[in-house]
Design a protein around this motif. Structure first.
Motif, PDB file in Angstrom:
ATOM      1  N   VAL A 196       0.944  -1.338   0.166  1.00 39.98           N
ATOM      2  CA  VAL A 196      -0.146  -0.426  -0.118  1.00 39.98           C
ATOM      3  C   VAL A 196       0.972   1.208   0.001  1.00 39.98           C
ATOM      4  O   VAL A 196       1.545   1.599   1.261  1.00 39.98           O
ATOM      5  CB  VAL A 196      -0.544   0.016   1.115  1.00 39.98           C
ATOM      6  N   ASP A 197       0.691   2.157  -0.769  1.00 42.10           N
ATOM      7  CA  ASP A 197       1.268   3.441  -1.368  1.00 42.10           C
ATOM      8  C   ASP A 197       0.752   4.614  -1.405  1.00 42.10           C
ATOM      9  O   ASP A 197      -0.639   4.300  -2.141  1.00 42.10           O
ATOM     10  CB  ASP A 197       2.646   2.678  -2.016  1.00 42.10           C
ATOM     11  N   VAL A 198       0.920   5.270  -0.660  1.00 45.78           N
ATOM     12  CA  VAL A 198       0.490   7.262  -1.203  1.00 45.78           C
ATOM     13  C   VAL A 198       2.138   7.860  -2.096  1.00 45.78           C
ATOM     14  O   VAL A 198       2.648   8.454  -0.742  1.00 45.78           O
ATOM     15  CB  VAL A 198      -0.294   7.042  -0.065  1.00 45.78           C
ATOM     16  N   VAL A 199       2.056   8.647  -2.814  1.00 44.66           N
ATOM     17  CA  VAL A 199       2.517   8.891  -3.387  1.00 44.66           C
ATOM     18  C   VAL A 199       2.442  10.298  -3.666  1.00 44.66           C
ATOM     19  O   VAL A 199       1.411  10.326  -4.375  1.00 44.66           O
ATOM     20  CB  VAL A 199       3.470   8.643  -4.884  1.00 44.66           C
ATOM     21  N   SER A 200       3.158  11.112  -4.133  1.00 41.11           N
ATOM     22  CA  SER A 200       2.186  12.514  -4.604  1.00 41.11           C
ATOM     23  C   SER A 200       2.937  12.573  -6.295  1.00 41.11           C
ATOM     24  O   SER A 200       3.145  12.010  -6.544  1.00 41.11           O
ATOM     25  CB  SER A 200       4.354  13.355  -4.315  1.00 41.11           C
ATOM     26  N   LYS A 201       1.329  13.038  -5.738  1.00 41.52           N
ATOM     27  CA  LYS A 201       0.862  13.194  -7.863  1.00 41.52           C
ATOM     28  C   LYS A 201       2.227  13.885  -8.495  1.00 41.52           C
ATOM     29  O   LYS A 201       2.133  13.915 -10.008  1.00 41.52           O
ATOM     30  CB  LYS A 201      -0.485  13.380  -8.048  1.00 41.52           C
ATOM     31  N   GLN A 202       2.730  14.912  -8.441  1.00 41.30           N
ATOM     32  CA  GLN A 202       3.796  15.995  -8.915  1.00 41.30           C
ATOM     33  C   GLN A 202       5.086  15.538  -9.177  1.00 41.30           C
ATOM     34  O   GLN A 202       6.199  14.829 -10.200  1.00 41.30           O
ATOM     35  CB  GLN A 202       3.383  17.293  -7.821  1.00 41.30           C
ATOM     36  N   THR A 203       5.584  14.298  -8.388  1.00 44.38           N
ATOM     37  CA  THR A 203       6.715  14.034  -7.872  1.00 44.38           C
ATOM     38  C   THR A 203       7.065  12.414  -7.920  1.00 44.38           C
ATOM     39  O   THR A 203       8.317  12.000  -8.292  1.00 44.38           O
ATOM     40  CB  THR A 203       7.978  14.653  -6.874  1.00 44.38           C
ATOM     41  N   GLY A 204       5.907  11.378  -7.751  1.00 48.16           N
ATOM     42  CA  GLY A 204       6.420  10.339  -7.246  1.00 48.16           C
ATOM     43  C   GLY A 204       6.859  10.176  -5.995  1.00 48.16           C
ATOM     44  O   GLY A 204       6.362   8.554  -5.599  1.00 48.16           O
ATOM     45  N   GLU A 205       7.372  10.823  -5.083  1.00 44.28           N
ATOM     46  CA  GLU A 205       8.101  10.288  -4.127  1.00 44.28           C
ATOM     47  C   GLU A 205       6.885  10.222  -2.792  1.00 44.28           C
ATOM     48  O   GLU A 205       5.606  10.532  -2.724  1.00 44.28           O
ATOM     49  CB  GLU A 205       8.820  11.492  -3.374  1.00 44.28           C
ATOM     50  N   ARG A 206       6.938   8.835  -1.779  1.00 47.18           N
ATOM     51  CA  ARG A 206       6.287   8.396  -1.384  1.00 47.18           C
ATOM     52  C   ARG A 206       5.537   9.496   0.414  1.00 47.18           C
ATOM     53  O   ARG A 206       6.715  10.342   0.200  1.00 47.18           O
ATOM     54  CB  ARG A 206       7.257   7.272  -0.470  1.00 47.18           C
ATOM     55  N   VAL A 207       4.911  10.077   0.378  1.00 46.10           N
ATOM     56  CA  VAL A 207       4.619  10.727   1.658  1.00 46.10           C
ATOM     57  C   VAL A 207       3.835  10.211   3.279  1.00 46.10           C
ATOM     58  O   VAL A 207       3.874  10.392   4.106  1.00 46.10           O
ATOM     59  CB  VAL A 207       3.302  11.417   1.145  1.00 46.10           C
ATOM     60  N   ALA A 208       3.618   8.871   2.792  1.00 46.30           N
ATOM     61  CA  ALA A 208       3.653   7.915   3.893  1.00 46.30           C
ATOM     62  C   ALA A 208       4.388   6.732   3.636  1.00 46.30           C
ATOM     63  O   ALA A 208       4.682   6.293   2.140  1.00 46.30           O
ATOM     64  CB  ALA A 208       2.247   7.593   4.475  1.00 46.30           C
ATOM     65  N   ALA A 209       4.920   6.217   5.089  1.00 42.76           N
ATOM     66  CA  ALA A 209       5.727   4.750   4.420  1.00 42.76           C
ATOM     67  C   ALA A 209       4.325   4.092   4.262  1.00 42.76           C
ATOM     68  O   ALA A 209       3.286   3.901   4.818  1.00 42.76           O
ATOM     69  CB  ALA A 209       6.915   4.350   6.609  1.00 42.76           C
ATOM     70  N   PRO A 210       5.508   2.874   3.426  1.00 48.01           N
ATOM     71  CA  PRO A 210       4.652   2.304   2.929  1.00 48.01           C
ATOM     72  C   PRO A 210       4.230   0.927   3.721  1.00 48.01           C
ATOM     73  O   PRO A 210       4.706   0.545   4.408  1.00 48.01           O
ATOM     74  CB  PRO A 210       5.228   0.895   1.516  1.00 48.01           C
ATOM     75  N   LEU A 211       2.470   0.100   3.474  1.00 54.34           N
ATOM     76  CA  LEU A 211       2.391  -1.032   4.431  1.00 54.34           C
ATOM     77  C   LEU A 211       1.858  -1.860   3.617  1.00 54.34           C
ATOM     78  O   LEU A 211       1.558  -2.348   2.075  1.00 54.34           O
ATOM     79  CB  LEU A 211       1.234  -0.168   5.164  1.00 54.34           C
ATOM     80  N   ASN A 212       2.987  -2.912   4.310  1.00 52.57           N
ATOM     81  CA  ASN A 212       2.425  -4.342   3.344  1.00 52.57           C
ATOM     82  C   ASN A 212       1.689  -4.980   3.708  1.00 52.57           C
ATOM     83  O   ASN A 212       1.404  -5.429   5.159  1.00 52.57           O
ATOM     84  CB  ASN A 212       3.397  -5.460   3.102  1.00 52.57           C
ATOM     85  N   LEU A 213       0.400  -5.392   3.142  1.00 53.47           N
ATOM     86  CA  LEU A 213      -1.207  -6.538   3.865  1.00 53.47           C
ATOM     87  C   LEU A 213      -0.460  -7.983   3.772  1.00 53.47           C
ATOM     88  O   LEU A 213      -1.359  -8.553   4.858  1.00 53.47           O
ATOM     89  CB  LEU A 213      -2.438  -6.334   2.893  1.00 53.47           C
ATOM     90  N   VAL A 214      -0.125  -8.738   3.179  1.00 55.86           N
ATOM     91  CA  VAL A 214       0.556  -9.647   3.579  1.00 55.86           C
ATOM     92  C   VAL A 214       2.221 -10.190   4.176  1.00 55.86           C
ATOM     93  O   VAL A 214       2.037 -11.664   4.399  1.00 55.86           O
ATOM     94  CB  VAL A 214       0.177 -10.803   1.477  1.00 55.86           C
ATOM     95  N   GLY A 215       2.402  -9.243   4.361  1.00 53.41           N
ATOM     96  CA  GLY A 215       3.896  -9.866   5.194  1.00 53.41           C
ATOM     97  C   GLY A 215       4.879  -9.390   4.168  1.00 53.41           C
ATOM     98  O   GLY A 215       4.547  -9.736   2.473  1.00 53.41           O
ATOM     99  N   ARG A 216       6.567  -9.472   4.726  1.00 55.32           N
ATOM    100  CA  ARG A 216       7.268  -9.953   3.806  1.00 55.32           C
ATOM    101  C   ARG A 216       7.483 -10.676   4.830  1.00 55.32           C
ATOM    102  O   ARG A 216       8.342 -10.793   6.107  1.00 55.32           O
ATOM    103  CB  ARG A 216       7.883  -8.060   3.385  1.00 55.32           C
ATOM    104  N   PRO A 217       8.628 -11.461   3.551  1.00 55.29           N
ATOM    105  CA  PRO A 217       8.866 -11.842   4.066  1.00 55.29           C
ATOM    106  C   PRO A 217      10.685 -12.028   4.820  1.00 55.29           C
ATOM    107  O   PRO A 217      11.302 -10.986   4.619  1.00 55.29           O
ATOM    108  CB  PRO A 217       9.909 -13.727   2.511  1.00 55.29           C
ATOM    109  N   ASP A 218      11.685 -12.886   5.280  1.00 55.89           N
ATOM    110  CA  ASP A 218      12.569 -12.070   6.186  1.00 55.89           C
ATOM    111  C   ASP A 218      13.678 -12.809   5.777  1.00 55.89           C
ATOM    112  O   ASP A 218      14.105 -14.103   6.243  1.00 55.89           O
ATOM    113  CB  ASP A 218      12.661 -13.291   7.578  1.00 55.89           C
TER     114      ASP A 218
END
Length: 432
Positions: A173-195
């Motif tokens: 899950v991401d929210v990015v600036s529509k002007q630059t594409g830079e993330r405006v909040a830390a991403p969240l992963n709904l299914v987790g990520r492998p260690d």
């Protein structure tokens, strides 16, 4: 005088450049009012348009795309159209002019773009995903930015504060600036990520893995749809099939902007048997989320806490998202699916009307004036664009899609009441 003229020209050019690059967070710019900005038209995924619907349509033009088409056509407020295709080579992101069907531009992205519906803002900038990235282009097809992600964004929404929100098919899950594409909040992963520290030999999942399962919401595609967002609260909803889970879930999250922007999960309801290939849709007041599953059910869920309000057996599993207007829900077609509508009565659903004589082979769109459009079977092989009255279900008109076979992948309504649909085998039809 020559030096002064040159200086004035440079100042004017700088002013224009500044105006073009400065952020415009007005509602008109964000929501592209008057067009069909994304997969399901609006933030609620209502598959509806405020434009008065025509009841006397005629085919204006059609054209082959060059590959299969699995997504909606997005339409800007000025009528410029955008769609993606699984072409064997060359371009797979296209833009056409509404008035004559001429190609405005075409770009070549990674193959995953064929699963992503572009979303367009009021300045006719578009945002579209492919395997491993979210891209933005201007109305001429020139690149604005590219943001790497995990997975493939299938669709996007605009947040109330003017950013771009999306969830990749692998659950990022991401929210990015529509002007630059830079993330405006830390991403969240709904299914987790492998260690990878604990299991260093674990292979990395390719960004395009499982995309074929997204058409039906199968387990290899954890998030198979476009989120629905309530712009008043920042809460948004997606379906998620987590690894090893028996059922897919409807998940509610919140994006909070301001000085401390963040993405947080609010609740998860494990209620979607065999997954879902349809995007969730919100009621006008934001109190109810409508979602369907592959167990033939249409489900109304309380948006506040995730409890089930009612369940209605459709008799088939929809292949796409429902149209929702004023408590009337018109589901998309599916295998052995027909055209029908149910009305939300609060604690139960009531059949409003049913057309068992119309095999629905597309997804519906509703315009103002109680006018709806979808694609149905006409004869043993042909497809037809059906115009119907949403209050009664009665046929208003039927127009053949010439030489079209199979199914269509979505219906869009243009800013002047044009109606668009694409066959899965790859031809775009425009009715006016």
């Amino acid at each position: 005088m020559g030096n002064r003229s040159a200086a004035m020209a440079l100042i004017a050019a700088a002013s224009l450049l500044g105006a073009a690059c400065s952020p415009d967070n007005s509602d008109a710019n964000i929501l592209s009012a008057g067009g069909w900005p994304g997969a399901n038209s609006d933030a609620r995924n209502s598959n509806s348009s405020p434009v008065e619907g025509s009841r006397t349509l005629a085919l204006d033009w059609s054209r082959p795309i060059g590959g299969t088409v699995a997504t909606y056509t997005a339409i800007a407020a000025n009528g410029q159209m955008f769609l993606t295709s699984n072409t064997p080579s060359g371009c797979n992101l296209f833009s056409f002019q509404m008035n004559n069907g001429r190609k405005r531009f075409c770009n070549q992205l990674n193959a995953g773009v064929s699963a992503s519906t572009p979303v367009v803002d009021g300045a006719t900038n578009i945002y579209v995903g492919d395997a491993g990235a979210m891209h933005s282009f201007n109305e001429h097809g020139q690149p604005r930015w590219r943001t790497p992600v995990v997975g493939t964004p299938l669709g996007a929404q605009f947040t109330e504060d003017g950013n771009v929100l999306f969830v990749t098919h692998l659950g990022e899950v991401d929210v990015v600036s529509k002007q630059t594409g830079e993330r405006v909040a830390a991403p969240l992963n709904l299914v987790g990520r492998p260690d990878f520290l604990a299991t260093p030999d674990m292979p990395v999942t390719p960004d395009g893995a499982g995309l074929a399962d997204c058409l039906t919401g199968g387990p290899a595609c954890p998030v198979a749809n476009t989120p629905a967002i309530d712009l008043d609260t920042g809460r948004f909803y997606v379906t998620t099939w987590r690894p090893g889970a028996q059922n897919a879930s409807l998940v509610a999250l919140t994006y909070t902007g301001g000085d401390n922007p963040r993405i947080e999960q609010q609740w998860s309801a494990d209620l979607l048997a065999n997954g879902s290939g349809a995007s969730p849709a919100l009621s006008e007041d934001g109190s109810t989320v409508y979602v369907s599953d592959n167990d033939r059910r249409l489900i109304a869920v309380d948006a506040q806490d995730g409890t089930t309000k009612w369940v209605y057996d459709l008799g088939y599993a929809p292949w796409g998202s429902a149209a929702v207007v004023d408590g009337l829900i018109v589901p998309a077609g599916g295998e052995n699916g027909h055209l029908l509508a149910v009305r939300d009565r609060g604690d139960h659903a009531e059949l409003a009307w049913e057309r068992k004589d119309q095999d629905q082979l597309g997804a519906p769109a509703i315009a103002a004036g109680s006018t709806g459009y979808t694609v149905v079977r006409s004869g043993s092989h042909d497809l037809a664009l059906l115009t119907f009255d949403t209050e009664s279900g009665q046929t208003v008109a039927s127009d053949i899609l010439p030489d079209a076979h199979g199914v269509t992948v979505g219906t869009s309504i243009g800013p002047e009441g044009e109606v668009l649909t694409s066959s899965y085998i790859g031809e775009l039809f425009v009715y006016k």
